[in-house]
Design an enzyme around this catalytic site. Sequence first.
Site, mmCIF file in Angstrom:
data_model
loop_
_atom_site.group_PDB
_atom_site.id
_atom_site.type_symbol
_atom_site.label_atom_id
_atom_site.label_comp_id
_atom_site.label_asym_id
_atom_site.label_seq_id
_atom_site.Cartn_x
_atom_site.Cartn_y
_atom_site.Cartn_z
ATOM 1 N N ASP A 32 -12.199 1.616 3.058
ATOM 2 C CA ASP A 32 -12.095 2.986 2.542
ATOM 3 C C ASP A 32 -12.512 3.947 3.646
ATOM 4 O OD1 ASP A 32 -12.425 5.414 0.848
ATOM 5 O OD2 ASP A 32 -12.326 3.980 -0.809
ATOM 6 N N GLY A 37 -13.435 8.490 -1.915
ATOM 7 C CA GLY A 37 -14.265 7.411 -2.448
ATOM 8 C C GLY A 37 -15.747 7.696 -2.286
ATOM 9 N N ASN A 100 1.455 0.202 7.495
ATOM 10 C CA ASN A 100 0.473 -0.603 8.221
ATOM 11 C C ASN A 100 0.047 -1.835 7.432
ATOM 12 O OD1 ASN A 100 0.415 1.087 10.454
ATOM 13 N ND2 ASN A 100 -1.315 2.294 9.707
ATOM 14 N N GLY A 103 2.747 -4.425 7.282
ATOM 15 C CA GLY A 103 2.771 -5.139 8.561
ATOM 16 C C GLY A 103 1.661 -6.173 8.649
ATOM 17 N N LYS A 106 2.591 -9.110 6.538
ATOM 18 C CA LYS A 106 3.604 -9.922 7.223
ATOM 19 C C LYS A 106 2.950 -10.809 8.284
ATOM 20 C CE LYS A 106 7.922 -9.351 9.847
ATOM 21 N NZ LYS A 106 7.502 -9.605 11.227
ATOM 22 N N ALA A 115 -0.255 -0.044 -5.203
ATOM 23 C CA ALA A 115 -0.524 0.784 -6.383
ATOM 24 C C ALA A 115 0.424 1.967 -6.399
ATOM 25 C CB ALA A 115 -1.973 1.258 -6.374
ATOM 26 N N TYR A 146 2.433 13.842 -3.731
ATOM 27 C CA TYR A 146 1.934 12.601 -4.342
ATOM 28 C C TYR A 146 3.085 11.780 -4.897
ATOM 29 C CZ TYR A 146 -0.952 9.543 -7.295
ATOM 30 O OH TYR A 146 -1.551 8.453 -7.888
ATOM 31 N N LYS A 150 4.432 8.049 -3.362
ATOM 32 C CA LYS A 150 4.458 6.809 -4.139
ATOM 33 C C LYS A 150 5.876 6.256 -4.263
ATOM 34 C CE LYS A 150 0.057 6.334 -5.099
ATOM 35 N NZ LYS A 150 -0.718 5.196 -4.571
ATOM 36 N N TYR A 160 10.465 -4.434 2.744
ATOM 37 C CA TYR A 160 9.774 -5.549 3.396
ATOM 38 C C TYR A 160 10.013 -6.860 2.640
ATOM 39 C CZ TYR A 160 7.086 -3.687 7.298
ATOM 40 O OH TYR A 160 6.709 -3.188 8.520
#
Length: 326
Positions: A32, A37, A100, A103, A106, A115, A146, A150, A160
Amino acid sequence: MKKVLITGAAGFLGSHLCDRFIREGFCVIGMDNLITGDLKNIEHLFRLKEFEFYHHDVTKFVHVPGNLDYILHFASPASPIDYLKIPIKTLKVGALGTHNLLGLAKEKKSRILVASTSEVYGDPLVHPQNEDYYGNVSPVGPRGVYDEAKRFLEAITMAYHRSHGLETRIARIFNTYGPRMRLNDGRVVPAFIGQALRGENLTIFGDGLQTRSFCYVDDQVEGIYRLLMSDYVYPVNIGNPDEITIKEFAEEIIKLTDTEQKIIYKPLPKDDPLQRQPDITRAKEILGWEPKVSRKEGMKKTLEYFKSLSEEDLYKSAHKDFTSYL
């Protein structure tokens, strides 16, 4: 022990997911950048050898040493006040951050769950909302940062999966509530409870006839866990279909808190969705999941949590500019 990386670990949902995976016997790496958070949400985990915390921004290159079995990508501002205040960071975590982490998955041959949100449906023209509905979203409206972040997250995740054979899962999360929510994030549950506990009138935007469907956090975490462990790669709605108007909900909060606040009305913000109710047929059929905790039971637990906060926290969290409700 199997290892899981959970981004957004110090947030509301992320911290509860950390708890769940610790209980399931995993080694948990929480990540985080602490923009929204709070370390208080996970400080009880720091003493455990099964838990590590990385203070890191996922929009920058992400490296985790050793093997990694699962990734849960929950890093993102998730409330209107947050993503309207930091719109570019919101877009970047949905785009660069997701790229990121895909990747990393992978590289590590990890299964990744991302999410997503009911906001991909925008202000829906279909009710209730099922996963085959493409949505009614304004890409240039204030909430677009936002919503479109998403929607891109879902698109690149499927890319991917199709291009690299990556094991991916997509959770479309509807309104969730429970302990560890921030009082100042503008979402309807903490907004109403905070106002009631401070003796303020409850603020409704619009006529109060718009609807939401609230899912208790324990149910949400159970649905997410089952989706991760399933073989299903397409989006799945995780939410509670028990729909209620905002006005009725405000009245429930006044009764629950045993206060005498009035309800005041302000103009409805641009692009605020008028209806929100998940069709959870897919979750029932594929995951064998449906919510178990009633709103009455869940709200009682949530109220007890907010009552446990110090008076300083209660008033420090007061925010007079609730722009919208998810």
